[in-house]
Scaffold this motif. Structure first.
Motif, PDB file in Angstrom:
ATOM      1  N   ASP A   1       0.878  -1.159   0.000  1.00  0.00           N
ATOM      2  CA  ASP A   1       0.000   0.000   0.000  1.00  0.00           C
ATOM      3  C   ASP A   1       0.929   1.226   0.000  1.00  0.00           C
ATOM      4  O   ASP A   1       2.095   1.117   0.398  1.00  0.00           O
TER       5      ASP A   1
ATOM      6  N   ASP B   1      -1.393  -0.461   6.054  1.00  0.00           N
ATOM      7  CA  ASP B   1      -1.594   0.117   7.380  1.00  0.00           C
ATOM      8  C   ASP B   1      -3.044   0.051   7.854  1.00  0.00           C
ATOM      9  O   ASP B   1      -3.353   0.500   8.950  1.00  0.00           O
ATOM     10  N   GLN B   2      -3.954  -0.490   7.032  1.00  0.00           N
ATOM     11  CA  GLN B   2      -5.361  -0.465   7.446  1.00  0.00           C
ATOM     12  C   GLN B   2      -6.005  -1.849   7.396  1.00  0.00           C
ATOM     13  O   GLN B   2      -5.910  -2.550   6.381  1.00  0.00           O
TER      14      GLN B   2
ATOM     15  N   ASP C   1      -6.508  -2.865   3.475  1.00  0.00           N
ATOM     16  CA  ASP C   1      -5.387  -3.723   3.080  1.00  0.00           C
ATOM     17  C   ASP C   1      -5.526  -5.171   3.565  1.00  0.00           C
ATOM     18  O   ASP C   1      -5.448  -6.112   2.778  1.00  0.00           O
TER      19      ASP C   1
ATOM     20  N   ASP D   1      -0.107   5.036   0.764  1.00  0.00           N
ATOM     21  CA  ASP D   1      -0.379   6.088   1.759  1.00  0.00           C
ATOM     22  C   ASP D   1      -0.343   5.565   3.186  1.00  0.00           C
ATOM     23  O   ASP D   1      -1.065   4.625   3.532  1.00  0.00           O
ATOM     24  N   ASN D   2       0.496   6.176   3.968  1.00  0.00           N
ATOM     25  CA  ASN D   2       0.674   5.844   5.389  1.00  0.00           C
ATOM     26  C   ASN D   2       1.371   4.509   5.632  1.00  0.00           C
ATOM     27  O   ASN D   2       1.535   4.093   6.765  1.00  0.00           O
ATOM     28  N   THR D   3       1.728   3.830   4.544  1.00  0.00           N
ATOM     29  CA  THR D   3       2.530   2.607   4.684  1.00  0.00           C
ATOM     30  C   THR D   3       3.957   2.913   4.243  1.00  0.00           C
ATOM     31  O   THR D   3       4.914   2.696   4.977  1.00  0.00           O
TER      32      THR D   3
END
Ligand SMILES: [Mg+2]
Length: 167
Positions: free
Chosen positions: A34, A118-119, A123, A36-38
């Motif tokens: 992933d 991250d989700q 994910d 974003d934010n990963t």
């Protein structure tokens, strides 16, 4: 049910803490990240040196790598170009269709692929639906929106529930 769809195979602090050597030894050959934010904070456009080096190293280790992001083409293409890594945008995770394309792109067995994100609700769920391994990392930066906070609160509760089941 919760365990089947939301329990990541591994949990790590961030993408730097993942033991890629051990993944390789366990016959993992495909890494789907992933974005974003990963790999990078959701509101950031600049890739730092440490992240750049990590992907250089991973390429040397002969992993196949791709990005799978729910974000728009423009942002995803930027990172795809900078890392020289193939990327799927608008993935609509947790829906499995685009992840299935990514799996086909690798031409690997499903048990040779891991999805890193991250989700839980996008994910991890998406990876579970497609029958591949998953690694949950902590989000790099949390958005302050109420929806995001609420989502993260539910994720925390699910993880607590799963942890209690383990012990
Ligand atoms: Mg993300």
């Amino acid at each position: 049910m919760i365990k089947k769809f939301f329990d990541p195979d591994y949990m790590e602090k961030d993408i730097f803490c993942i033991n890629y050597k051990s993944l390789y030894e366990n016959n993992i050959r495909g890494l789907i990240f992933d974005i974003d934010n990963t790999v990078i904070a959701y509101d950031n456009f600049l890739i730092d040196e440490k992240t750049r080096n990590l992907f250089k190293e991973l390429n040397k280790k002969k992993f196949m790598i791709c990005f799978l992001s729910n974000n728009k083409e423009k942002r995803v293409l930027k990172f795809s170009k900078e890392f020289k890594i193939y990327a799927f945008h608008g993935a609509l995770k947790p829906l499995p269709f685009v992840l299935k394309k990514a799996i086909k792109y690798f031409k690997l067995q499903r048990n040779q692929i891991v999805l890193i994100g991250d989700q839980i609700f996008t994910d991890i769920l998406c990876g579970k639906i497609c029958g591949i391994k998953t690694i949950l990392v902590n989000p790099i930066k949390l958005s302050l929106s109420r929806v995001e906070k609420f989502k993260r609160w539910i994720e925390k509760k699910i993880l607590e529930f799963l942890n209690n089941k383990r012990t």
